[in-house]
Design a protein around this motif. Structure first.
Motif, PDB file in Angstrom:
ATOM      1  N   ALA A 284      12.527  41.891 -72.348  1.00  0.00           N
ATOM      2  CA  ALA A 284      13.057  42.563 -73.538  1.00  0.00           C
ATOM      3  C   ALA A 284      11.946  42.813 -74.547  1.00  0.00           C
ATOM      4  O   ALA A 284      11.899  43.872 -75.196  1.00  0.00           O
ATOM      5  CB  ALA A 284      14.162  41.715 -74.160  1.00  0.00           C
ATOM      6  N   ALA A 285      11.027  41.859 -74.682  1.00  0.00           N
ATOM      7  CA  ALA A 285       9.907  42.022 -75.617  1.00  0.00           C
ATOM      8  C   ALA A 285       9.007  43.170 -75.175  1.00  0.00           C
ATOM      9  O   ALA A 285       8.562  43.987 -75.998  1.00  0.00           O
ATOM     10  CB  ALA A 285       9.113  40.728 -75.711  1.00  0.00           C
ATOM     11  N   ALA A 286       8.749  43.261 -73.870  1.00  0.00           N
ATOM     12  CA  ALA A 286       7.934  44.362 -73.353  1.00  0.00           C
ATOM     13  C   ALA A 286       8.646  45.695 -73.572  1.00  0.00           C
ATOM     14  O   ALA A 286       8.011  46.705 -73.903  1.00  0.00           O
ATOM     15  CB  ALA A 286       7.641  44.145 -71.873  1.00  0.00           C
ATOM     16  N   GLY A 287       9.961  45.698 -73.408  1.00  0.00           N
ATOM     17  CA  GLY A 287      10.736  46.916 -73.643  1.00  0.00           C
ATOM     18  C   GLY A 287      10.632  47.386 -75.086  1.00  0.00           C
ATOM     19  O   GLY A 287      10.541  48.592 -75.351  1.00  0.00           O
ATOM     20  N   ARG A 288      10.626  46.444 -76.013  1.00  0.00           N
ATOM     21  CA  ARG A 288      10.502  46.822 -77.436  1.00  0.00           C
ATOM     22  C   ARG A 288       9.132  47.429 -77.723  1.00  0.00           C
ATOM     23  O   ARG A 288       9.010  48.372 -78.524  1.00  0.00           O
ATOM     24  CB  ARG A 288      10.747  45.596 -78.326  1.00  0.00           C
ATOM     25  N   VAL A 289       8.091  46.900 -77.074  1.00  0.00           N
ATOM     26  CA  VAL A 289       6.745  47.462 -77.238  1.00  0.00           C
ATOM     27  C   VAL A 289       6.724  48.909 -76.748  1.00  0.00           C
ATOM     28  O   VAL A 289       6.181  49.807 -77.405  1.00  0.00           O
ATOM     29  CB  VAL A 289       5.710  46.618 -76.462  1.00  0.00           C
TER      30      VAL A 289
ATOM     31  N   TRP B  33      -5.666  46.291 -74.791  1.00  0.00           N
ATOM     32  CA  TRP B  33      -4.492  47.127 -74.574  1.00  0.00           C
ATOM     33  C   TRP B  33      -3.774  47.443 -75.884  1.00  0.00           C
ATOM     34  O   TRP B  33      -2.911  48.324 -75.938  1.00  0.00           O
ATOM     35  CB  TRP B  33      -3.513  46.439 -73.622  1.00  0.00           C
ATOM     36  N   ALA B  34      -4.165  46.753 -76.951  1.00  0.00           N
ATOM     37  CA  ALA B  34      -3.573  47.025 -78.264  1.00  0.00           C
ATOM     38  C   ALA B  34      -3.816  48.467 -78.692  1.00  0.00           C
ATOM     39  O   ALA B  34      -3.013  49.043 -79.431  1.00  0.00           O
ATOM     40  CB  ALA B  34      -4.144  46.063 -79.301  1.00  0.00           C
ATOM     41  N   ALA B  35      -4.911  49.066 -78.227  1.00  0.00           N
ATOM     42  CA  ALA B  35      -5.192  50.459 -78.572  1.00  0.00           C
ATOM     43  C   ALA B  35      -4.059  51.368 -78.116  1.00  0.00           C
ATOM     44  O   ALA B  35      -3.789  52.415 -78.721  1.00  0.00           O
ATOM     45  CB  ALA B  35      -6.505  50.903 -77.924  1.00  0.00           C
ATOM     46  N   LEU B  36      -3.354  50.958 -77.057  1.00  0.00           N
ATOM     47  CA  LEU B  36      -2.280  51.770 -76.503  1.00  0.00           C
ATOM     48  C   LEU B  36      -0.898  51.281 -76.920  1.00  0.00           C
ATOM     49  O   LEU B  36       0.036  52.075 -77.038  1.00  0.00           O
ATOM     50  CB  LEU B  36      -2.382  51.751 -74.969  1.00  0.00           C
ATOM     51  N   PHE B  37      -0.774  49.959 -77.176  1.00  0.00           N
ATOM     52  CA  PHE B  37       0.551  49.386 -77.396  1.00  0.00           C
ATOM     53  C   PHE B  37       0.825  48.899 -78.822  1.00  0.00           C
ATOM     54  O   PHE B  37       1.984  48.777 -79.211  1.00  0.00           O
ATOM     55  CB  PHE B  37       0.790  48.225 -76.422  1.00  0.00           C
ATOM     56  N   ASP B  38      -0.195  48.601 -79.596  1.00  0.00           N
ATOM     57  CA  ASP B  38       0.041  48.207 -80.979  1.00  0.00           C
ATOM     58  C   ASP B  38       0.493  49.434 -81.776  1.00  0.00           C
ATOM     59  O   ASP B  38      -0.191  50.468 -81.765  1.00  0.00           O
ATOM     60  CB  ASP B  38      -1.238  47.635 -81.602  1.00  0.00           C
ATOM     61  N   PRO B  39       1.618  49.369 -82.458  1.00  0.00           N
ATOM     62  CA  PRO B  39       2.150  50.559 -83.144  1.00  0.00           C
ATOM     63  C   PRO B  39       1.162  51.199 -84.108  1.00  0.00           C
ATOM     64  O   PRO B  39       1.058  52.430 -84.173  1.00  0.00           O
ATOM     65  CB  PRO B  39       3.387  50.019 -83.874  1.00  0.00           C
TER      66      PRO B  39
END
Length: 407
Positions: free
Chosen positions: A235-240, A182-188
């Motif tokens: 909150a961590a998910a929101g920041r992602v 999922w990093a392909a979609l969520f890692d900045p």
């Protein structure tokens, strides 16, 4: 296309016409629907079943029920009415929130609701639905076991599985190497490579995919269930999601919107269902759907009995009807999602390719899915009441979703 006349509804003089209800006269026949506004009690679990009352009032999202009005070949309502004498009244709403609001309205009497996970758990918690006596639903034990337990609370069943699906990571094979995470979609850093060409589901429950990503990346957060998040985890998910937002081309509400984005080249990577993968593949579009290393989330829509049910016997007949293999076959073909009854794939009902693509009856596949449930402050296993109340509810998820993706 009409449903084959193979399903027998076990209702007749041999069955005692009684239903355990707290309000006297709740099982009597009547017009129902939005116009019937007398005060009523809350239904308890039925113990027996009697003759149909002649009416049935249902609440759904678009596409959950077809009566031939959209396509005359697609109709699983008319055969039901002819077989049972229960005339179906249907209220179609645009959003899960509208559905929840109508079910909460004490002046309205819906016999049943086709509830998505955003709604189902909250309706149970708020006593807006009644327990289901699964012994009165022919074919219940033929439904997928993993699905049957999704709406079990404190030993009682609150829904009959209808359809289900998973949230895959879909990519354009011409533009994106096979993603393994999922990093392909969520890692900045990775999301930036495809900036402006990402798509995401427009639902607070999409936070769960970000939680799956964090579960592996930030082990100190100690995320276990992606749908049970503490304030810190949420909150961590929101920041992602907020960091991802500049790269998202579209947050899709309708499945067709994601199909159009990929077909038109406006998207190359994003969240999708097997339905979109199937539609695009049949149109010769080079896309694939994968299960990332962190796993996937899934969802199930279920038929639930309203707490102020007015036509309980017709409702139980509807539960039997919609759980039958022939109706499940029609629902699956029309909606493009997996049937809850694997027997829909037996014989010549559904094409083998469809059932393989949707992994119908694949127990190992189902075991790896984190099925969605409405987030609540009670952490832990949703099948039993938890004593821990340090998680976040759906209202908090909705607030986080809006702040992270809309503002």
């Amino acid at each position: 296309m009409r449903v084959k006349a193979t399903m027998r509804v076990k209702v007749g003089a041999a069955v005692v016409a009684a239903l355990a209800l707290t309000a006297a006269g709740l099982g009597a026949s009547g017009s129902g629907g939005d116009d019937d506004k007398e005060p009523v009690g809350v239904a308890q679990v039925a113990s027996t079943l009697g003759p149909g009352e002649g009416m049935l009032n249902l609440l759904t999202l678009p596409g959950a029920i077809e009566s031939g009005s959209t396509d005359p070949r697609v109709d699983w309502v008319t055969p039901f009415q002819e077989r049972t004498g229960c005339k179906v009244g249907l209220k179609v709403v645009k959003t899960p929130e509208e559905m929840a609001d109508l079910m909460r309205d004490g002046d309205r009497r819906y016999d049943g609701v086709a509830a998505p996970p955003e709604v189902a758990g909250r309706l149970v918690a708020e006593n807006q639905v009644a327990p289901v006596n699964t012994d009165l639903v022919d074919g219940y034990k033929k439904l997928e076991p993993e699905l049957r337990g999704q709406l079990k609370r404190n030993g009682k069943h609150y829904g009959i599985p209808y359809v289900w699906g998973v949230n895959l990571l879909m990519y354009d094979t011409r533009a994106v190497p096979p993603p393994g995470s999922w990093a392909a979609l969520f890692d900045p850093g990775q999301a930036r490579r495809y900036s402006g060409k990402l798509v995401m589901r427009d639902s607070p429950l999409a936070i769960a995919e970000a939680a799956l990503y964090l579960k592996a990346k930030e082990r100190k957060l100690k995320i276990r269930d992606p749908y049970s998040l503490t304030p810190k985890q949420l909150a961590a998910a929101g920041r992602v999601l907020a960091a991802q937002r500049p790269h998202v081309e579209q947050y899709w509400e309708r499945p067709a919107d994601a199909v159009s984005a990929f077909a038109g080249g406006r998207a190359v990577l994003g969240q999708a269902w097997p339905y979109q993968v199937d539609v695009l593949n049949r149109a010769s579009r080079p896309v694939q759907g994968v299960i990332p290393s962190e796993g996937v989330t899934g969802w199930m829509d279920a038929w639930m009995i309203g707490a102020r049910v007015q036509h309980p016997n017709c409702m139980y007949q509807w539960l039997q009807w919609t759980a039958s293999p022939d109706v499940q076959q029609q629902v699956a073909e029309w909606t493009g999602v997996a049937p809850a009854n694997p027997q829909a794939c037996s014989g010549d009902r559904l094409k083998p390719g469809f059932c393989a693509a949707y992994h119908v009856g694949d127990r190992d596949y189902l075991d790896d899915i984190s099925f969605a449930h409405a987030p609540s402050k009670a952490c832990g296993d949703t099948s039993e009441k938890s004593e821990k109340n340090d998680c976040t509810d759906y209202a908090a998820w909705t607030k986080t979703w809006i702040e992270s993706t809309k503002l």
